[in-house]
Design a protein around this motif. Structure first.
Motif, PDB file in Angstrom:
ATOM      1  N   ARG A 131      -8.178 -37.847 -19.575  1.00  0.00           N
ATOM      2  CA  ARG A 131      -8.766 -38.084 -20.890  1.00  0.00           C
ATOM      3  C   ARG A 131      -7.890 -37.585 -22.030  1.00  0.00           C
ATOM      4  O   ARG A 131      -8.079 -37.980 -23.173  1.00  0.00           O
ATOM      5  N   SER A 132      -6.912 -36.762 -21.700  1.00  0.00           N
ATOM      6  CA  SER A 132      -5.980 -36.317 -22.744  1.00  0.00           C
ATOM      7  C   SER A 132      -5.025 -37.449 -23.126  1.00  0.00           C
ATOM      8  O   SER A 132      -4.395 -37.402 -24.179  1.00  0.00           O
ATOM      9  N   GLY A 133      -4.902 -38.442 -22.243  1.00  0.00           N
ATOM     10  CA  GLY A 133      -4.013 -39.564 -22.505  1.00  0.00           C
ATOM     11  C   GLY A 133      -2.548 -39.269 -22.253  1.00  0.00           C
ATOM     12  O   GLY A 133      -1.684 -40.093 -22.520  1.00  0.00           O
ATOM     13  N   LYS A 134      -2.262 -38.107 -21.727  1.00  0.00           N
ATOM     14  CA  LYS A 134      -0.877 -37.683 -21.491  1.00  0.00           C
ATOM     15  C   LYS A 134      -0.720 -37.144 -20.066  1.00  0.00           C
ATOM     16  O   LYS A 134      -1.676 -36.684 -19.453  1.00  0.00           O
ATOM     17  N   ASN A 135       0.498 -37.181 -19.582  1.00  0.00           N
ATOM     18  CA  ASN A 135       0.881 -36.524 -18.323  1.00  0.00           C
ATOM     19  C   ASN A 135       0.067 -36.942 -17.095  1.00  0.00           C
ATOM     20  O   ASN A 135      -0.389 -36.086 -16.335  1.00  0.00           O
ATOM     21  N   PRO A 136      -0.102 -38.241 -16.850  1.00  0.00           N
ATOM     22  CA  PRO A 136      -0.862 -38.643 -15.667  1.00  0.00           C
ATOM     23  C   PRO A 136      -0.213 -38.191 -14.354  1.00  0.00           C
ATOM     24  O   PRO A 136      -0.892 -38.078 -13.336  1.00  0.00           O
ATOM     25  N   GLU A 137       1.085 -37.890 -14.421  1.00  0.00           N
ATOM     26  CA  GLU A 137       1.770 -37.389 -13.230  1.00  0.00           C
ATOM     27  C   GLU A 137       1.151 -36.071 -12.764  1.00  0.00           C
ATOM     28  O   GLU A 137       1.130 -35.780 -11.570  1.00  0.00           O
ATOM     29  N   ARG A 138       0.658 -35.286 -13.709  1.00  0.00           N
ATOM     30  CA  ARG A 138       0.014 -34.014 -13.350  1.00  0.00           C
ATOM     31  C   ARG A 138      -1.294 -34.269 -12.608  1.00  0.00           C
ATOM     32  O   ARG A 138      -1.647 -33.547 -11.678  1.00  0.00           O
ATOM     33  N   ALA A 139      -2.007 -35.317 -13.017  1.00  0.00           N
ATOM     34  CA  ALA A 139      -3.236 -35.691 -12.316  1.00  0.00           C
ATOM     35  C   ALA A 139      -2.906 -36.133 -10.889  1.00  0.00           C
ATOM     36  O   ALA A 139      -3.580 -35.727  -9.935  1.00  0.00           O
ATOM     37  N   GLU A 140      -1.860 -36.923 -10.756  1.00  0.00           N
ATOM     38  CA  GLU A 140      -1.465 -37.382  -9.422  1.00  0.00           C
ATOM     39  C   GLU A 140      -0.984 -36.217  -8.562  1.00  0.00           C
ATOM     40  O   GLU A 140      -1.227 -36.189  -7.351  1.00  0.00           O
ATOM     41  N   ALA A 141      -0.323 -35.244  -9.166  1.00  0.00           N
ATOM     42  CA  ALA A 141       0.128 -34.068  -8.414  1.00  0.00           C
ATOM     43  C   ALA A 141      -1.062 -33.302  -7.837  1.00  0.00           C
ATOM     44  O   ALA A 141      -0.993 -32.785  -6.716  1.00  0.00           O
ATOM     45  N   ILE A 142      -2.158 -33.243  -8.585  1.00  0.00           N
ATOM     46  CA  ILE A 142      -3.361 -32.582  -8.063  1.00  0.00           C
ATOM     47  C   ILE A 142      -3.922 -33.382  -6.892  1.00  0.00           C
ATOM     48  O   ILE A 142      -4.313 -32.814  -5.872  1.00  0.00           O
TER      49      ILE A 142
END
Length: 129
Positions: A63-74
Motif C-alpha cells: 500500500r505504500s506503492g514502493k519497494n514491492p521487492e521487499r514484499a516478495e522477500a517476505i
C-alpha cells in the motif's frame, strides 16, 4: 496485560492503512521485533508471527506503492520457513495476492510480468500439494 501477536498484527494492519513508506518501514520493524522475541523464547507462542502477521506486513509495503521487492522477500522468507516445517507460516492465497498487489500498486517497470510470474508460482505451489 501483555501485547501478543494479535496486538502486533492489528497495529501492522493499521499502519498499512496509512499507505506511506514510513508506515511500511514501521510495519517491518514490528514484524522483526516479533521475530526476535519469538526467537529468544521459542516456547512462548504469544509473540510468534503467523501467516496473517506476515501478510499484514506485505500489505503495508504494498500500500505504500514502493519497494514491492521487499514484499516478495517476505514471501520468500515464509516459503523457506514453511519448507523447514513451520506450519504456522505457510503462504496462502491471501499472502500471494498481497505480493501481487504490491507490484500492481507500484511504479516498478515490468510489474505486470512480475505479477504474472507470482501467479504462476502460486499455481505451482498449489499443484505441488
Amino acid at each position: 496485560c501483555h501485547p501478543d501477536v494479535v496486538t502486533y498484527t492489528s497495529v501492522i494492519d493499521t499502519l498499512a492503512k496509512m499507505k506511506t513508506v514510513e508506515a511500511a518501514e514501521k510495519a517491518e520493524f514490528f514484524l522483526e521485533e516479533l521475530e526476535r522475541a519469538s526467537g529468544e523464547a521459542p516456547e512462548d507462542r504469544r509473540l510468534k508471527p503467523n501467516v496473517r502477521t506476515y501478510t499484514s506486513t506485505i500489505n503495508a509495503i504494498g500500500r505504500s506503492g514502493k519497494n514491492p521487492e521487499r514484499a516478495e522477500a517476505i514471501l520468500e522468507r515464509i516459503e523457506k520457513m514453511a519448507k523447514d516445517g513451520n506450519r504456522a507460516v505457510v503462504p496462502d492465497v491471501v499472502c500471494f495476492n498481497a505480493v501481487i498487489n504490491a507490484y500492481g500498486w507500484s511504479d516498478v517497470a515490468g510489474k505486470s510480468a512480475k505479477s504474472f510470474a507470482l501467479l504462476q508460482r502460486m499455481i505451482e505451489v498449489s499443484n505441488s500439494g
